[in-house]
Design an enzyme around this catalytic site. Structure first.
Site, PDB file in Angstrom:
ATOM      1  N   LYS A 404      38.701  34.164  59.145  1.00 59.99           N
ATOM      2  CA  LYS A 404      39.951  34.729  58.813  1.00 59.99           C
ATOM      3  C   LYS A 404      40.865  34.696  60.230  1.00 59.99           C
ATOM      4  CE  LYS A 404      38.398  36.491  54.748  1.00 59.99           C
ATOM      5  NZ  LYS A 404      36.964  35.813  54.793  1.00 59.99           N
ATOM      6  N   VAL A 442      29.849  35.940  54.582  1.00 60.38           N
ATOM      7  CA  VAL A 442      28.431  36.335  54.437  1.00 60.38           C
ATOM      8  C   VAL A 442      27.982  36.885  53.328  1.00 60.38           C
ATOM      9  CG1 VAL A 442      26.521  38.080  55.641  1.00 60.38           C
ATOM     10  CG2 VAL A 442      28.644  37.187  57.149  1.00 60.38           C
ATOM     11  N   VAL A 449      32.078  38.845  47.756  1.00 61.21           N
ATOM     12  CA  VAL A 449      32.348  38.573  46.507  1.00 61.21           C
ATOM     13  C   VAL A 449      31.226  38.676  45.461  1.00 61.21           C
ATOM     14  CG1 VAL A 449      32.057  36.074  46.820  1.00 61.21           C
ATOM     15  CG2 VAL A 449      33.663  36.876  45.147  1.00 61.21           C
ATOM     16  N   GLU A 536      45.596  36.419  51.353  1.00 57.40           N
ATOM     17  CA  GLU A 536      44.525  35.137  51.177  1.00 57.40           C
ATOM     18  C   GLU A 536      45.167  34.057  51.239  1.00 57.40           C
ATOM     19  OE1 GLU A 536      40.903  36.906  48.390  1.00 57.40           O
ATOM     20  OE2 GLU A 536      42.759  36.246  47.325  1.00 57.40           O
TER      21      GLU A 536
END
Length: 609
Positions: A404, A442, A449, A536
């Site tokens: 990110k 990860v 999630v 996002e």
């Protein structure tokens, strides 16, 4: 049945078979000459004693006939043949002639009856199992050695699973029967086989499968309603941790984790063994796994530093139990990265040789709402740890970053990108080797999630996905930790190491697989799209275009080219961020991380400043 009872039963049975074989042979050859004559009686006694002697020598009576194979048949052949040869010798010595026809027929009957008796016992055992009730019809994927062992165990143990068929991609095995179980075709026929044979369970019994191969098989299994299980890991079978019939559910980590990259054990040992190692964020998902793997290399001291006392206590207790026979000294430090004096004191007291900096705020939506906390922990905290490492002579400092941080659109990604700049800037004037390691999501880490999806499935759904086209890179916690450890051996200073993470995964496919792995259909649980959250992106990147270097420095590991460092601007943020409103701070962090804002502009200052 005890061993003595079993031994007595086989001795009585074999004695009866030997006597029956020779007397039937004598009758078949010429009853008027041979039956109950001296040659027949003496030969029967010799063969009987020889049979039992050779059976004991070859341990025939200790064989478990439910596992019988060609090896047991060869042993029976030797015992029968040697017994008859002894009779030949005795006949020649006592009668100066050999009754070849008698002994030939005796050998044939002896062989048939001994082998047949064992086969009947085995088939009787299997028939009892096959006729038992409440067994689930099972398809075995893989007709190799492991699949055969699985079938044998299921037939023997009567543990609720009845093997009905195999499928295997080896076309040479198609249309064959293995242990009476047909091989019905290749993996592509799983859906048809399940439907045609009313299969309730599928067992994937190929321990050496690659992740891609397992994915291909699971996709076929997912087309059915059968429950899918998998054989334990090959290393667990070899080491005896589990047995071949201890099947486990297919985990999402099996499907999404990449094939393991082997570590350079020698290089890691040289810079970790007998050294003082400090891990920040040691109570977190990555930090705790780094601590576990580092402990395998026997550092002199392992310092577990973190802000949360419960998580640090938990990993400390785990390591003390796991490595209770190791000379490693485990030390815990409850400390806040934002406290520069405390960090300097900790580094100065313990004098670590290697530091793994895993502590960070990583939750994207939370950091969007609290950008000042991301600055404090991810930027200021990293700078404090890096300065302490420089001041106190740490040899290698490895910072954990994220995909990110590439073209960031979120506060979390932006602050991690700026933290990378901090450690790269430190490397320019320090004897300490500062590097960063960048990887994707990860599997199973806190706040990720997968734990969220599992909770939603447990409560009956629906599973919430932000967007149908959302994709992410994934890796397992152990592999992420291995990369971080390996990067330390490759460090020359100032690098950003990046793992080749393969193909990205669609989040909606991940949700669908997890639902199926939990034993439900997507219709039962449901998938709901909630919209992209602030900060996002639909996809993540591991390197910007101007950072890419094609050459791998280690299998699956790349080094990104050094980008422009905005160190003055970062210092300005650290010194003045408390004066700015959240919206302006958020905007400036993202712009600066993308190289779009110069120090003089300072667009984020509020009117009061």
């Amino acid at each position: 049945m005890t061993y003595r009872q079993r031994l007595s039963l086989f001795i009585i049975l074999d004695s009866f078979i030997v006597l029956i074989a020779i007397f039937i042979s004598s009758f078949l050859v010429d009853a008027s000459i041979y039956v109950f004559t001296a040659p027949v009686v003496i030969s029967s006694i010799v063969i009987l004693l020889s049979h039992h002697s050779f059976s004991i020598f070859y341990k025939l009576y200790k064989k478990a006939w439910e596992y019988a194979s060609v090896g047991e048949l060869i042993i029976i052949f030797k015992i029968v043949s040697f017994s008859v040869l002894f009779a030949v010798g005795f006949q020649q010595v006592l009668f100066q002639q050999t009754y070849f026809r008698l002994l030939a027929v005796t050998w044939l009957l002896h062989m048939m009856l001994i082998g047949g008796s064992r086969f009947v016992l085995r088939m009787y055992r299997i028939s009892i199992i096959n006729n038992s009730k409440n067994q689930k019809r099972t398809l075995i994927v893989g007709a190799g050695a492991a699949g055969t062992m699985v079938a044998r165990q299921l037939l023997k143990n009567n543990d609720g699973l009845l093997p009905i068929a195999f499928v295997d991609d080896n076309f040479k095995k198609h249309h064959l029967d293995i242990m009476g179980i047909p091989v019905l075709g290749s993996v592509s026929r799983i859906e048809d086989v399940v439907k045609d044979y009313a299969i309730e369970n599928i067992i994937i019994s190929i321990p050496s499968l690659s992740k891609k191969e397992l994915n291909d098989i699971f996709r076929e299994c997912a087309k059915t309603k059968a429950k899918t299980k998998i054989l334990p890991m090959l290393e667990d079978l070899v080491t005896g941790k589990v047995s071949v019939n201890q099947f486990r559910d297919v985990q999402v980590e099996d499907l999404l984790g990449r094939d393991q990259v082997d570590m350079d054990i020698q290089a890691i040992s040289e810079y970790v063994t007998e050294k003082v190692v400090l891990v920040t964020g040691a109570g977190g998902s990555i930090g705790s796994e780094i601590a576990r793997q580092i402990s395998e290399f026997n550092p002199k001291t392992l310092i577990l530093l973190g802000h949360g006392e419960n998580s640090i206590y938990s990993i400390e207790m785990e390591l003390r139990v796991t490595f209770k026979h190791s000379p490693i000294e485990f030390i815990t430090e409850i400390a806040d990265l934002q406290d520069a004096n405390k960090m300097s004191d900790v580094f100065g007291y313990h004098k670590p040789d290697v530091v793994y900096h895993a502590a960070a705020h990583k939750h994207v939506p939370l950091m969007e709402r609290n950008p000042e906390e991301a600055v404090k922990n991810n930027i200021i905290g990293t700078r404090n740890a890096a300065k302490a490492a420089d001041w106190h002579g740490v040899k290698t400092f490895v910072m954990i970053s994220t995909d990110k941080a590439v073209n960031p659109t979120s506060v979390m990604g932006a602050t991690k990108k700026l933290a990378e700049m901090v450690v790269q800037g430190m490397d320019k004037h320090s004897k300490t080797k500062f590097v960063a390691v960048r990887f994707g999501n990860v599997l199973g880490s806190r706040g990720s999630v997968i734990p969220l999806f599992k909770k939603q499935i447990e409560t009956g759904g629906p599973v919430t996905v932000t967007h149908p086209d959302m994709v992410r890179y994934f890796m397992t916690i152990p592999e992420a930790s291995r990369l971080v450890i390996q990067a330390g051996t490759l460090a020359k200073g100032g690098e950003v190491f990046v793992l080749d993470m393969g193909e990205p995964v669609k989040i909606v496919d991940l949700a669908s697989n997890l639902i199926k792995l939990s034993g439900y259909s997507t219709d039962e649980i449901g998938i709901e799209f909630t919209g992209i959250r602030p900060g996002e992106k639909l996809f993540e990147e591991l390197l910007k275009a101007d950072e890419v270097q094609e050459k791998q420095v280690y299998p699956k590991i790349y080094i990104g080219k050094t980008a422009t460092l905005y160190l003055d601007e970062i210092d300005e943020i650290i010194n003045t961020y408390v004066n700015f409103d959240r919206d302006s701070l958020r905007e400036y962090l993202v712009n600066l991380a993308n190289g779009k804002v110069a120090l003089q502009q300072k667009p984020f200052m509020s009117a009061s400043s």
